[in-house]
Design a protein around this motif. Structure first.
Motif, PDB file in Angstrom:
ATOM      1  N   PHE A 186       0.842  -1.197   0.000  1.00 26.04           N
ATOM      2  CA  PHE A 186       0.000   0.000   0.000  1.00 26.04           C
ATOM      3  C   PHE A 186       0.882   1.254   0.000  1.00 26.04           C
ATOM      4  O   PHE A 186       1.832   1.353   0.774  1.00 26.04           O
ATOM      5  N   GLY A 187       0.538   2.206  -0.848  1.00 27.13           N
ATOM      6  CA  GLY A 187       1.296   3.445  -0.941  1.00 27.13           C
ATOM      7  C   GLY A 187       0.662   4.557  -0.123  1.00 27.13           C
ATOM      8  O   GLY A 187      -0.518   4.509   0.225  1.00 27.13           O
ATOM      9  N   GLY A 188       1.456   5.558   0.178  1.00 24.49           N
ATOM     10  CA  GLY A 188       0.951   6.746   0.859  1.00 24.49           C
ATOM     11  C   GLY A 188       0.466   6.506   2.267  1.00 24.49           C
ATOM     12  O   GLY A 188      -0.370   7.278   2.782  1.00 24.49           O
ATOM     13  N   VAL A 189       0.949   5.464   2.952  1.00 23.10           N
ATOM     14  CA  VAL A 189       0.485   5.164   4.311  1.00 23.10           C
ATOM     15  C   VAL A 189       1.015   6.220   5.281  1.00 23.10           C
ATOM     16  O   VAL A 189       2.207   6.515   5.308  1.00 23.10           O
ATOM     17  N   ARG A 190       0.116   6.779   6.074  1.00 23.84           N
ATOM     18  CA  ARG A 190       0.468   7.853   7.002  1.00 23.84           C
ATOM     19  C   ARG A 190      -0.456   7.808   8.210  1.00 23.84           C
ATOM     20  O   ARG A 190      -1.533   7.199   8.157  1.00 23.84           O
ATOM     21  N   ILE A 191      -0.052   8.447   9.271  1.00 18.36           N
ATOM     22  CA  ILE A 191      -0.899   8.539  10.462  1.00 18.36           C
ATOM     23  C   ILE A 191      -2.050   9.492  10.167  1.00 18.36           C
ATOM     24  O   ILE A 191      -1.851  10.596   9.655  1.00 18.36           O
ATOM     25  N   ALA A 192      -3.272   9.064  10.475  1.00 18.56           N
ATOM     26  CA  ALA A 192      -4.460   9.856  10.162  1.00 18.56           C
ATOM     27  C   ALA A 192      -4.554  11.071  11.076  1.00 18.56           C
ATOM     28  O   ALA A 192      -4.269  10.991  12.273  1.00 18.56           O
ATOM     29  N   ALA A 193      -4.956  12.183  10.489  1.00 17.06           N
ATOM     30  CA  ALA A 193      -5.097  13.418  11.264  1.00 17.06           C
ATOM     31  C   ALA A 193      -6.438  13.498  11.970  1.00 17.06           C
ATOM     32  O   ALA A 193      -6.605  14.285  12.904  1.00 17.06           O
ATOM     33  N   ASP A 194      -7.426  12.668  11.540  1.00 18.99           N
ATOM     34  CA  ASP A 194      -8.782  12.766  12.084  1.00 18.99           C
ATOM     35  C   ASP A 194      -9.114  11.569  12.959  1.00 18.99           C
ATOM     36  O   ASP A 194     -10.243  11.096  12.990  1.00 18.99           O
ATOM     37  N   ARG A 195      -8.150  11.055  13.691  1.00 16.54           N
ATOM     38  CA  ARG A 195      -8.349   9.858  14.499  1.00 16.54           C
ATOM     39  C   ARG A 195      -9.488  10.025  15.504  1.00 16.54           C
ATOM     40  O   ARG A 195     -10.297   9.118  15.712  1.00 16.54           O
ATOM     41  N   LEU A 236      -4.532   4.954  10.683  1.00 18.42           N
ATOM     42  CA  LEU A 236      -3.658   5.004   9.516  1.00 18.42           C
ATOM     43  C   LEU A 236      -4.484   5.113   8.243  1.00 18.42           C
ATOM     44  O   LEU A 236      -5.540   4.481   8.119  1.00 18.42           O
ATOM     45  N   ARG A 237      -3.989   5.902   7.317  1.00 20.83           N
ATOM     46  CA  ARG A 237      -4.602   6.021   6.000  1.00 20.83           C
ATOM     47  C   ARG A 237      -3.536   5.839   4.935  1.00 20.83           C
ATOM     48  O   ARG A 237      -2.373   6.171   5.136  1.00 20.83           O
ATOM     49  N   GLY A 238      -3.966   5.307   3.796  1.00 19.52           N
ATOM     50  CA  GLY A 238      -3.083   5.160   2.669  1.00 19.52           C
ATOM     51  C   GLY A 238      -3.895   5.123   1.394  1.00 19.52           C
ATOM     52  O   GLY A 238      -5.108   5.406   1.410  1.00 19.52           O
ATOM     53  N   ASP A 239      -3.261   4.789   0.307  1.00 17.12           N
ATOM     54  CA  ASP A 239      -3.972   4.694  -0.968  1.00 17.12           C
ATOM     55  C   ASP A 239      -4.894   3.481  -0.922  1.00 17.12           C
ATOM     56  O   ASP A 239      -4.440   2.333  -0.949  1.00 17.12           O
ATOM     57  N   ASP A 240      -6.202   3.744  -0.798  1.00 17.91           N
ATOM     58  CA  ASP A 240      -7.224   2.697  -0.778  1.00 17.91           C
ATOM     59  C   ASP A 240      -7.126   1.785   0.436  1.00 17.91           C
ATOM     60  O   ASP A 240      -7.519   0.615   0.380  1.00 17.91           O
ATOM     61  N   VAL A 241      -6.615   2.281   1.563  1.00 19.96           N
ATOM     62  CA  VAL A 241      -6.544   1.463   2.775  1.00 19.96           C
ATOM     63  C   VAL A 241      -6.726   2.345   4.009  1.00 19.96           C
ATOM     64  O   VAL A 241      -6.284   3.504   4.026  1.00 19.96           O
ATOM     65  N   VAL A 242      -7.437   1.813   4.999  1.00 16.30           N
ATOM     66  CA  VAL A 242      -7.547   2.451   6.310  1.00 16.30           C
ATOM     67  C   VAL A 242      -7.283   1.367   7.356  1.00 16.30           C
ATOM     68  O   VAL A 242      -7.545   0.187   7.119  1.00 16.30           O
ATOM     69  N   ALA A 243      -6.768   1.773   8.506  1.00 22.05           N
ATOM     70  CA  ALA A 243      -6.428   0.783   9.531  1.00 22.05           C
ATOM     71  C   ALA A 243      -6.603   1.373  10.918  1.00 22.05           C
ATOM     72  O   ALA A 243      -6.459   2.584  11.121  1.00 22.05           O
ATOM     73  N   GLN A 244      -6.935   0.486  11.844  1.00 22.53           N
ATOM     74  CA  GLN A 244      -6.971   0.845  13.253  1.00 22.53           C
ATOM     75  C   GLN A 244      -5.940   0.007  14.004  1.00 22.53           C
ATOM     76  O   GLN A 244      -5.676  -1.142  13.643  1.00 22.53           O
ATOM     77  N   VAL A 245      -5.397   0.610  15.065  1.00 20.98           N
ATOM     78  CA  VAL A 245      -4.378  -0.050  15.882  1.00 20.98           C
ATOM     79  C   VAL A 245      -4.807   0.046  17.341  1.00 20.98           C
ATOM     80  O   VAL A 245      -5.069   1.138  17.843  1.00 20.98           O
ATOM     81  N   ASP A 246      -4.894  -1.099  18.011  1.00 22.08           N
ATOM     82  CA  ASP A 246      -5.254  -1.136  19.424  1.00 22.08           C
ATOM     83  C   ASP A 246      -4.031  -1.552  20.236  1.00 22.08           C
ATOM     84  O   ASP A 246      -3.693  -2.735  20.293  1.00 22.08           O
ATOM     85  N   PRO A 247      -3.336  -0.574  20.881  1.00 24.90           N
ATOM     86  CA  PRO A 247      -2.132  -0.905  21.634  1.00 24.90           C
ATOM     87  C   PRO A 247      -2.406  -1.176  23.114  1.00 24.90           C
ATOM     88  O   PRO A 247      -1.473  -1.248  23.912  1.00 24.90           O
TER      89      PRO A 247
END
Length: 242
Positions: free
Chosen positions: A140-149, A156-167
Motif C-alpha cells: 500500500f502506498g501513501g500510508v500515514r498517520i491519520a489526522a482525524d483519528r 492510519l490512511r493510505g492509498d485505498d486502505v484504512v487501519a486501526q491499531v489497538d495498543p
C-alpha cells in the motif's frame, strides 16, 4: 536457527509449533531467546510493558540487552506468552545461531516481497508505526498517520486502505471492529485491524462475517494474521477486495 517447540493454547487447547524470532545484537550476532520445553504458556489478558522484556547477554561481545518476551497469536484470538528457559540465559553460548549462518544469507526461494523489517514496540506510538510499516510492506502506498483519528477512530490512511491499531492491554472489543468496517464502506477502502492483546470472542466472530482482516502484534512488531481475511490481504495486498 532457533529450535521449534510445540505449544498448546491455554484458551482453546489448539496445538501450534513456535520458533522464536532471531534478532541481531548490536555487534551483528544473531540471537534467539531459548524457549523452555515443557513450560506452561500463559494467555495474556493484561499486558505490562515491564513484564514484556527479557534480559540476555550476547555470547560474542558480552553486551547485555532487553529482548521482547516470546509471544504467539492463536487463531482463537488469544495472545500467548511462552516461558523462557532462564537457566539457558545464563549460558547463552549454547543457543546462538550456528556460525554457518553468520557468514551471509542463505539462498532463498524467489518472493514477491523482500523480508519484512519489524519495528520493536515499546510504546503505543511504536505499535502504530509498526502497523504502518507492515501496510507499506504489503504494497500500500501513501500510508500515514491519520489526522482525524478522534473523529472516526482511524489511525492510519493510505492509498485505498484504512487501519486501526489497538495498543491497549485488553482484547479489542466488537465495537472497534464494526467502526473500522463502517469506515471501509464509507471510503470504499480496504481495512485492517492490528491489536496487541488479541480480540474479544464476539469481535472475532463479527470480523469473520464482515471480512475484516485481523492481525495481532507481539513486541517484536511483527503482525500475524488471525483470520482468513488477513491471509487474503497478505496474498493480494492492495488488490484485495474491500
Amino acid at each position: 536457527m532457533a529450535e521449534s517447540v510445540p505449544v498448546r493454547c491455554p484458551a482453546c487447547r489448539r496445538e501450534h509449533t513456535y520458533t522464536a524470532p532471531t534478532f541481531p545484537c548490536a555487534c551483528g550476532t544473531p540471537l534467539a531467546l531459548p524457549i523452555l520445553r515443557g513450560g506452561i504458556p500463559l494467555q495474556i489478558r493484561h499486558r505490562s510493558w515491564d513484564d514484556s522484556w527479557v534480559g540476555m547477554r550476547c555470547p560474542d561481545c558480552g553486551r547485555a540487552d532487553q529482548w521482547p518476551q516470546p509471544e504467539l497469536g492463536c487463531d482463537c484470538g488469544a495472545v500467548i506468552r511462552l516461558p523462557v528457559d532462564t537457566r539457558a540465559l545464563q549460558t547463552p553460548e549454547r543457543h546462538p545461531v550456528p556460525p554457518a549462518h553468520r557468514a551471509g544469507p542463505e539462498p532463498a526461494a524467489p518472493s514477491p516481497r523482500p523480508p519484512f523489517r519489524p519495528v520493536t514496540i515499546r510504546t503505543a506510538r511504536d505499535a502504530v508505526t509498526a502497523a504502518a510499516q507492515y501496510l507499506k510492506w504489503l504494497g500500500f502506498g501513501g500510508v500515514r498517520i491519520a489526522a482525524d483519528r478522534a473523529a472516526n477512530g482511524i489511525d492510519l490512511r493510505g492509498d485505498d486502505v484504512v487501519a486501526q491499531v489497538d495498543p491497549t492491554t485488553r482484547p479489542t472489543p466488537l465495537r472497534d471492529i464494526e467502526t473500522l468496517w463502517l469506515n471501509c464502506l464509507n471510503e470504499d477502502a480496504t481495512g485492517a485491524f492490528f491489536s496487541l492483546a488479541g480480540y474479544a470472542h464476539d469481535a472475532r466472530l463479527r470480523a469473520d462475517r464482515l471480512g475484516v482482516p485481523l492481525f495481532v502484534m507481539d513486541l517484536t512488531g511483527t503482525p500475524q494474521p488471525v483470520n482468513d481475511a488477513a491471509d487474503v490481504l497478505i496474498r493480494t495486498g492492495p488488490h484485495a477486495t474491500p
